[in-house]
Design a protein around this motif. Structure first.
Motif, PDB file in Angstrom:
ATOM      1  N   SER A  20       0.849  -1.193   0.000  1.00 57.19           N
ATOM      2  CA  SER A  20       0.000   0.000   0.000  1.00 57.19           C
ATOM      3  C   SER A  20       0.885   1.245   0.000  1.00 57.19           C
ATOM      4  O   SER A  20       1.833   1.349   0.784  1.00 57.19           O
ATOM      5  CB  SER A  20      -0.912  -0.005   1.231  1.00 57.19           C
ATOM      6  OG  SER A  20      -1.657   1.194   1.313  1.00 57.19           O
ATOM      7  N   ILE A  21       0.579   2.220  -0.893  1.00 53.37           N
ATOM      8  CA  ILE A  21       1.392   3.440  -1.016  1.00 53.37           C
ATOM      9  C   ILE A  21       0.581   4.668  -0.641  1.00 53.37           C
ATOM     10  O   ILE A  21       0.896   5.384   0.303  1.00 53.37           O
ATOM     11  CB  ILE A  21       1.946   3.561  -2.449  1.00 53.37           C
ATOM     12  CG1 ILE A  21       2.837   2.346  -2.767  1.00 53.37           C
ATOM     13  CG2 ILE A  21       2.734   4.860  -2.610  1.00 53.37           C
ATOM     14  CD1 ILE A  21       3.309   2.283  -4.196  1.00 53.37           C
ATOM     15  N   SER A  22      -0.459   4.929  -1.396  1.00 52.93           N
ATOM     16  CA  SER A  22      -1.404   6.011  -1.096  1.00 52.93           C
ATOM     17  C   SER A  22      -2.724   5.622  -1.726  1.00 52.93           C
ATOM     18  O   SER A  22      -2.763   4.769  -2.626  1.00 52.93           O
ATOM     19  CB  SER A  22      -0.901   7.347  -1.641  1.00 52.93           C
ATOM     20  OG  SER A  22      -0.902   7.341  -3.068  1.00 52.93           O
ATOM     21  N   LEU A  23      -3.806   6.252  -1.297  1.00 50.98           N
ATOM     22  CA  LEU A  23      -5.123   5.825  -1.745  1.00 50.98           C
ATOM     23  C   LEU A  23      -5.288   5.871  -3.266  1.00 50.98           C
ATOM     24  O   LEU A  23      -5.755   4.892  -3.854  1.00 50.98           O
ATOM     25  CB  LEU A  23      -6.212   6.640  -1.048  1.00 50.98           C
ATOM     26  CG  LEU A  23      -7.654   6.306  -1.433  1.00 50.98           C
ATOM     27  CD1 LEU A  23      -7.939   4.821  -1.278  1.00 50.98           C
ATOM     28  CD2 LEU A  23      -8.639   7.137  -0.602  1.00 50.98           C
ATOM     29  N   LEU A  65       8.504   9.776 -12.263  1.00 54.29           N
ATOM     30  CA  LEU A  65       8.513  10.395 -10.943  1.00 54.29           C
ATOM     31  C   LEU A  65       7.894  11.787 -10.977  1.00 54.29           C
ATOM     32  O   LEU A  65       7.155  12.175 -10.061  1.00 54.29           O
ATOM     33  CB  LEU A  65       9.953  10.466 -10.423  1.00 54.29           C
ATOM     34  CG  LEU A  65      10.138  10.959  -8.995  1.00 54.29           C
ATOM     35  CD1 LEU A  65       9.440  10.027  -8.019  1.00 54.29           C
ATOM     36  CD2 LEU A  65      11.624  11.066  -8.648  1.00 54.29           C
ATOM     37  N   ARG A  66       8.137  12.544 -12.045  1.00 55.79           N
ATOM     38  CA  ARG A  66       7.673  13.937 -12.102  1.00 55.79           C
ATOM     39  C   ARG A  66       6.152  14.036 -12.057  1.00 55.79           C
ATOM     40  O   ARG A  66       5.597  14.918 -11.388  1.00 55.79           O
ATOM     41  CB  ARG A  66       8.215  14.606 -13.373  1.00 55.79           C
ATOM     42  CG  ARG A  66       7.635  15.995 -13.625  1.00 55.79           C
ATOM     43  CD  ARG A  66       8.429  16.760 -14.665  1.00 55.79           C
ATOM     44  NE  ARG A  66       8.350  16.197 -15.987  1.00 55.79           N
ATOM     45  CZ  ARG A  66       7.396  16.500 -16.877  1.00 55.79           C
ATOM     46  NH1 ARG A  66       6.430  17.344 -16.535  1.00 55.79           N
ATOM     47  NH2 ARG A  66       7.402  15.970 -18.080  1.00 55.79           N
ATOM     48  N   SER A  67       5.463  13.147 -12.761  1.00 54.25           N
ATOM     49  CA  SER A  67       4.012  13.261 -12.882  1.00 54.25           C
ATOM     50  C   SER A  67       3.249  12.405 -11.887  1.00 54.25           C
ATOM     51  O   SER A  67       2.028  12.273 -11.983  1.00 54.25           O
ATOM     52  CB  SER A  67       3.586  12.858 -14.299  1.00 54.25           C
ATOM     53  OG  SER A  67       3.936  11.496 -14.550  1.00 54.25           O
ATOM     54  N   SER A  68       3.942  11.829 -10.901  1.00 52.72           N
ATOM     55  CA  SER A  68       3.274  10.912  -9.969  1.00 52.72           C
ATOM     56  C   SER A  68       2.390  11.670  -8.985  1.00 52.72           C
ATOM     57  O   SER A  68       2.564  12.861  -8.735  1.00 52.72           O
ATOM     58  CB  SER A  68       4.326  10.103  -9.204  1.00 52.72           C
ATOM     59  OG  SER A  68       5.159  10.974  -8.451  1.00 52.72           O
ATOM     60  N   THR A  69       1.419  10.949  -8.406  1.00 53.38           N
ATOM     61  CA  THR A  69       0.533  11.535  -7.404  1.00 53.38           C
ATOM     62  C   THR A  69       1.311  11.789  -6.115  1.00 53.38           C
ATOM     63  O   THR A  69       2.018  10.905  -5.626  1.00 53.38           O
ATOM     64  CB  THR A  69      -0.640  10.584  -7.128  1.00 53.38           C
ATOM     65  OG1 THR A  69      -1.307  10.283  -8.363  1.00 53.38           O
ATOM     66  CG2 THR A  69      -1.629  11.209  -6.168  1.00 53.38           C
ATOM     67  N   LYS A  70       1.165  13.000  -5.582  1.00 55.45           N
ATOM     68  CA  LYS A  70       1.915  13.415  -4.385  1.00 55.45           C
ATOM     69  C   LYS A  70       0.981  13.858  -3.278  1.00 55.45           C
ATOM     70  O   LYS A  70      -0.244  13.942  -3.474  1.00 55.45           O
ATOM     71  CB  LYS A  70       2.893  14.542  -4.776  1.00 55.45           C
ATOM     72  CG  LYS A  70       3.954  14.100  -5.789  1.00 55.45           C
ATOM     73  CD  LYS A  70       4.764  15.259  -6.311  1.00 55.45           C
ATOM     74  CE  LYS A  70       4.081  15.945  -7.481  1.00 55.45           C
ATOM     75  NZ  LYS A  70       4.000  15.104  -8.677  1.00 55.45           N
ATOM     76  N   GLU A  71       1.537  14.152  -2.102  1.00 54.44           N
ATOM     77  CA  GLU A  71       0.722  14.531  -0.938  1.00 54.44           C
ATOM     78  C   GLU A  71      -0.114  15.772  -1.214  1.00 54.44           C
ATOM     79  O   GLU A  71      -1.236  15.905  -0.720  1.00 54.44           O
ATOM     80  CB  GLU A  71       1.630  14.765   0.275  1.00 54.44           C
ATOM     81  CG  GLU A  71       2.178  13.483   0.903  1.00 54.44           C
ATOM     82  CD  GLU A  71       1.101  12.650   1.575  1.00 54.44           C
ATOM     83  OE1 GLU A  71       0.063  13.230   1.983  1.00 54.44           O
ATOM     84  OE2 GLU A  71       1.273  11.427   1.672  1.00 54.44           O
ATOM     85  N   ASP A  72       0.421  16.722  -2.005  1.00 57.88           N
ATOM     86  CA  ASP A  72      -0.294  17.971  -2.253  1.00 57.88           C
ATOM     87  C   ASP A  72      -1.077  17.960  -3.561  1.00 57.88           C
ATOM     88  O   ASP A  72      -1.521  19.002  -4.041  1.00 57.88           O
ATOM     89  CB  ASP A  72       0.687  19.148  -2.250  1.00 57.88           C
ATOM     90  CG  ASP A  72       1.774  18.986  -3.306  1.00 57.88           C
ATOM     91  OD1 ASP A  72       1.862  17.890  -3.904  1.00 57.88           O
ATOM     92  OD2 ASP A  72       2.533  19.946  -3.533  1.00 57.88           O
ATOM     93  N   THR A  73      -1.245  16.777  -4.161  1.00 60.74           N
ATOM     94  CA  THR A  73      -1.988  16.676  -5.419  1.00 60.74           C
ATOM     95  C   THR A  73      -3.449  17.071  -5.215  1.00 60.74           C
ATOM     96  O   THR A  73      -4.109  16.593  -4.286  1.00 60.74           O
ATOM     97  CB  THR A  73      -1.904  15.243  -5.978  1.00 60.74           C
ATOM     98  OG1 THR A  73      -0.546  14.948  -6.320  1.00 60.74           O
ATOM     99  CG2 THR A  73      -2.766  15.091  -7.224  1.00 60.74           C
TER     100      THR A  73
END
Length: 781
Positions: A263-266, A338-346
């Motif tokens: 599990s990484i993020s929702l 990596l650049r276009s990945s979903t992040k905490e502030d997405t």
């Protein structure tokens, strides 16, 4: 491929509840199950414990004495965990529990003294109980840390962790032709068809795409362009806005861990969940990181890209990438960038699902050496219908679980789900091929349970495959396989076929030819019928007209050989210095030409290490030996020398091959002596006609009279014609043959002939023989 029975339970209700019997049924009817993994198998006699105290071991620097509260009261334990602290909840194994000591050797716990101190159990690290997927940080010297609280103290660890699933490990090699089986939905169809489960009431609706959400009319804020022709055959996407990433639901986290996915993020967990559920890999992009148009194109060799794992890649030629004004940001079908990945502030997510060209994906896997779960599925060919249904399923989960998730664009869609072609199948065909008396009703039931539409009554039915099976169902032979495996191959009676075991008639002429050549000191070669363009070029043979292999193992075996000559020359190059004086080789092989049928060809080579006189000329040696061995096989060979250093080989007035001297340039290329000869004979043409019957005559009772005669010749005069004329000079002339030859290959040379005279009914006198021989002397002058 790992299949969770708990996840399957969302769609089907198992009639058979024994995991091993379920696995056996799937193995018998669908695909081999390598392992049945029962979750929490090592958690018997294990509970959640609470550390009451931690003290230093008096006799060991790295060990501690702990008091742990369990369901059986307080226990004194010796532990070496580096993260021990008072008040933490731990995974406690009682005496009698079976654990993996340091994650390796299985052992059953017993009361023991460690450095003089009694230990009444074990505080475990994750790998010692097989739960490292749930606690990836709690391995090695770090014990399982379940936090500081009084909740669930003393409860069975298996119950607290919710480890009630059974995982079936499917052999990927058994399903490589079934893209639909890289999903839980695919196995749900199989389980219902083979009779170990039945569909739940709402399952059909969940798989029909009826849960399609409402989309606004707002277009995407960027243009999606595909410049890679045929690389993307089906595409579904849209833009979503979210308030935050949210927390992954426990059921989703647990099921992902069960099949080996962390599990990484929702948002990422949702795409992975849909991948294992529906069989379509997906990706969620941070839309705010996309600059300009969103372009799918084919990469050039050496282009840079940084993937999600932080690795910098130099892309291979032909890889499919997504790119924008800033450059490449996704290695499509393999791993996201990596650049276009979903992040905490997405705050905005561009969600897509697609079907890709499986050949291109596999080539990229091989070129990069990088295989992911998504790549494994993509290289099998994701069904178009799975792309659409997976996209809608992902949207459903986003809207249900991601905080504030809303669809804020119209869908971007390309391609269609395909059209199934009806297949007409006769029940007579199915019965005769399978050897079973199957009824129309049984056939319809089996196929319907697999998702096929069946129409017609009687012996002829029309079967339409479901859209998720378009990739592997194409004809009645596929329907035959489906019926056979669902019916059960183990239920088909094993009956040995009845046929004559009399061996077929064998043609021994080729064997006789081989034996005769070996008796003439020829060595047989056994090369492949495959060849490379470089060897053909070296032998001065045009490779453009050669038959090419589609999936060659290498360049040197990429063509079907058009002649036996190159292999003979290549062998001679390597072995010429291994013989004392003369090298004589042959082999028989099938040769192929672009515009002609294949045929068996005899190839022969004769080469001398040193300069040879006329008697030992390679050309003449090959001619003599070839005539001898064919005569022994039942064929009279004549040589039609049309000038130069090449002659046509003729049998019964038809050309069947060529005898020639190897060109000096070719000899030089293969480092051969200046004089070498090769012969090729079309054995298929020769053996098409029957061999002459050899009639043995009794030995004459009367002696023969022989005369030798040396004749001056030049290369412009046919020796064969001279022998024919001499043979016509007398009825008493039994034979005329060449016994010696000396001179050179230009100008005059001398030929020694031997004439043998014999009368069938009496002994010839000297005077009679001389009178007959005088005609020969007069002929030759």
């Amino acid at each position: 491929m790992k299949i969770s029975l708990d996840l399957l339970g969302d769609y089907i209700e198992f009639i058979e509840t024994d995991p091993q019997k379920i696995a056996d049924a799937i193995t018998a009817h669908t695909a081999e199950v390598d392992e049945v993994e029962v979750q929490g198998a090592l958690l018997t006699h294990c509970c959640v414990g609470k550390v009451l105290s931690v003290e230093k071991h008096p006799n060991a620097d790295k060990l501690k004495l702990c008091e742990v509260l369990t369901d059986k009261g307080a226990k004194h334990v010796v532990c070496g965990g580096t993260n021990l602290r008072t008040g933490m909840r731990v995974a406690f194994a009682h005496i009698g529990a079976t654990v993996k000591w340091h994650g390796e050797e299985m052992m059953t716990l017993e009361p023991v003294k460690i450095r003089g101190e009694q230990s009444e159990g074990m505080i475990c690290a994750a790998e010692e109980l097989g739960i490292e997927s749930l606690f990836p940080q709690c391995t090695g010297h770090d014990i399982v840390d379940m936090g500081d609280s009084d909740a669930d103290i003393g409860k069975p660890l298996k119950e607290v962790l919710g480890l009630n699933d059974v995982i079936l490990h499917i052999d990927n090699h058994a399903i490589t032709n079934r893209a639909d089986l890289f999903s839980h939905i695919g196995f749900a169809f199989e389980c219902t068809a083979i009779g170990i489960a039945k569909w739940k009431p709402d399952s059909a609706k969940a798989m029909s795409g009826e849960k399609m959400p409402d989309f606004p009319d707002t277009p995407l804020p960027f243009a999606f362009r595909v410049t890679a022709k045929d690389a993307i055959s089906r595409y579904c996407s849209c833009l979503l806005s979210i308030d935050s990433l949210g927390e992954t639901p426990e059921f989703m986290r647990r099921r992902l861990a069960a099949v080996g996915i962390r599990s990484i993020s929702l948002p990422i967990d949702i795409t992975n969940y849909v991948m294992i559920e529906m069989g379509v890999p997906m990706h969620s992009f941070d839309a705010d990181d996309i600059q300009g148009d969103f372009i799918a194109r084919i990469a050039k060799e050496g282009e840079p890209l940084q993937t999600l794992d932080g690795k910098e890649w130099k892309l291979p030629e032909g890889a499919l990438v997504f790119t924008d004004e800033k450059g490449n940001f996704d290695l499509v079908g393999i791993m996201g960038g990596l650049r276009s990945s979903t992040k905490e502030d997405t705050k905005q997510i561009y969600l897509h699902a697609l079907s890709l060209d499986p050949v291109r994906i596999r080539n990229t896997i091989l070129a990069t050496g990088h295989r992911t779960d998504a790549a494994t599925i993509y290289e099998k060919g994701v069904p178009h219908i799975a792309t659409e249904l997976g996209f809608y399923r992902a949207l459903e989960l986003f809207l249900q679980y991601v905080p504030g998730a809303k669809i804020i664009s119209a869908p971007e869609v390309s391609g269609d789900n395909g059209t199934a072609t009806p297949i007409t199948v006769s029940l007579v065909y199915l019965r005769s091929m399978l050897g079973i008396d199957i009824t129309p009703k049984e056939t319809e039931t089996m196929l319907s349970n697999l998702g096929f539409a069946v129409e017609g009554k009687g012996d002829d039915i029309i079967v339409t495959p479901p859209l998720h099976r378009l990739g592997d169902i194409s004809g009645k032979h596929d329907i035959l396989e489906e019926v056979g495996r669902i019916y059960g191959y183990n239920k088909i009676e094993a009956i040995l076929p009845q046929a004559s075991i009399a061996p077929p008639k064998r043609d021994f002429r080729i064997h006789h030819l081989r034996d005769s050549l070996k008796e003439s000191q020829y060595m047989e070669l056994l090369p492949l019928s495959l060849i490379g363009p470089d060897l053909l070029k070296k032998a001065k043979i045009d490779s453009d007209q050669c038959t090419k292999l589609r999936n060659a193992l290498g360049k040197e075996t990429s063509l079907m050989t058009p002649s036996t000559v190159p292999a003979l020359l290549e062998h001679a190059e390597r072995n010429m210095l291994r013989v004392d004086d003369i090298l004589k080789t042959f082999f028989i092989s099938t040769v192929f030409a672009e515009n002609a049928d294949s045929h068996k060809e005899l190839g022969m080579l004769v080469a001398c290490r040193s300069a040879a006189d006329l008697l030992h000329d390679p050309f003449l040696i090959a001619k003599r030996d070839l005539q001898t061995v064919l005569r022994a096989t039942g064929y009279a060979l004549s040589v039609d020398a049309s000038g130069g250093r090449c002659a046509s080989l003729v049998i019964d007035g038809k050309s069947v091959g060529t005898l020639c001297e190897v060109h000096p340039d070719v000899c030089k290329a293969f480092d051969l002596p200046a004089r070498a000869a090769v012969a090729t004979v079309n054995l298929s043409a020769v053996l098409h006609n029957g061999a002459a019957t050899t009639v043995f005559a009794s030995l004459s009772q009367h002696p023969a009279v022989q005369y030798d005669l040396t004749v001056a010749m030049d290369h412009g005069t046919s020796a064969g014609e001279l022998l024919r004329k001499i043979a016509e000079t007398s009825k008493l002339l039994e034979s005329v043959e060449v016994t010696d030859l000396y001179g050179n290959d230009s100008g005059a040379y001398k030929l020694t002939l031997r004439c043998t005279y014999r009368a069938p009914d009496r002994t010839l006198t000297e005077q009679e023989a001389k009178k007959e021989f005088a005609a020969v002397e007069k002929l030759v002058g």
